[in-house]
Design an enzyme around this catalytic site. Structure first.
Site, PDB file in Angstrom:
ATOM      1  N   GLU A  76       0.825  -1.210   0.000  1.00 56.34           N
ATOM      2  CA  GLU A  76       0.000   0.000   0.000  1.00 56.34           C
ATOM      3  C   GLU A  76       0.855   1.254   0.000  1.00 56.34           C
ATOM      4  O   GLU A  76       0.581   2.220  -0.703  1.00 56.34           O
ATOM      5  CB  GLU A  76      -0.909   0.020   1.237  1.00 56.34           C
ATOM      6  CG  GLU A  76      -1.956  -1.079   1.275  1.00 56.34           C
ATOM      7  CD  GLU A  76      -1.483  -2.364   1.938  1.00 56.34           C
ATOM      8  OE1 GLU A  76      -0.277  -2.694   1.855  1.00 56.34           O
ATOM      9  OE2 GLU A  76      -2.317  -3.065   2.530  1.00 56.34           O
ATOM     10  N   CYS A 113      -2.239  -2.683   7.149  1.00 52.20           N
ATOM     11  CA  CYS A 113      -1.701  -2.656   8.512  1.00 52.20           C
ATOM     12  C   CYS A 113      -1.827  -1.240   9.081  1.00 52.20           C
ATOM     13  O   CYS A 113      -2.161  -0.292   8.364  1.00 52.20           O
ATOM     14  CB  CYS A 113      -0.245  -3.110   8.514  1.00 52.20           C
ATOM     15  SG  CYS A 113       0.910  -1.844   7.929  1.00 52.20           S
TER      16      CYS A 113
END
Ligand code: THU
Length: 162
Positions: A76, A113
């Site tokens: 990401e 996360c």
């Protein structure tokens, strides 16, 4: 007097890629495709991320690991930092994420996360417009979140630094 408050948010769960509108299905397919190029020799857990920008461009990234584990980076952040570097100031509409493991079939959506939530949130706060997330494993349901703020409640942002 102490006040109790409840924080709630909505997600949409799709059973199949075919239920998504074509632009979003294509974005997830890009995440799946780029996932294969991840450099993940230590975890054998490959993640792909595809970022759709307001100008129609799609920027992709995948996780890049390192023998010194903390020096690696999640898919990401590779993708959004690449988007920020290549198209500075262009708003982010949607980020599609897909994860796969060499050790087991990832059959539920992999959510970003905590560090990635914070990094994505920086851009969402800056652009003052929600960033949509589409999350998928290798197979199984697809989850849509309407804003990164939903999955990072009570987040820290630049207003605290003024
Ligand atoms: N990983 C991601 O790329 N994105 C996440 O949101 C979770 C974890 C990567 C980091 C590491 O390379 C591997 O997955 C195992 O944690």
């Amino acid at each position: 007097m102490a006040v109790k408050k409840k924080i709630t948010f909505e997600i949409t769960v799709f059973n199949d890629l075919k239920e998504l509108e074509s632009t979003e299905a294509e974005l997830l397919n890009r995440a799946v495709a780029v996932r294969e190029n991840a450099y993940a020799p230590y975890s054998d857990f490959k993640v792909g991320a595809a970022v759709l920008l307001e100008n129609g461009e799609i920027v992709t990234g995948n996780n890049q690991e390192n023998a010194s584990y903390p020096s690696g980076l999640c898919a990401e952040r590779v993708a959004i930092f690449y988007a920020g570097a290549k198209f500075p100031g262009v708003q982010i509409k949607t980020i599609a994420i897909s994860a796969a493991s060499a050790n087991h079939k990832v059959d539920s959506p992999a959510a970003p996360c905590g560090n990635c939530r914070q990094s994505i949130s920086e851009y969402e706060f800056k652009q003052k417009k929600p960033i949509k997330l589409l999350l998928m494993g290798e197979v199984g349901d697809i989850i849509q979140c309407n804003s990164i703020a939903d999955i990072l409640p009570l987040g820290f942002n630049s207003t605290f630094l003024k």
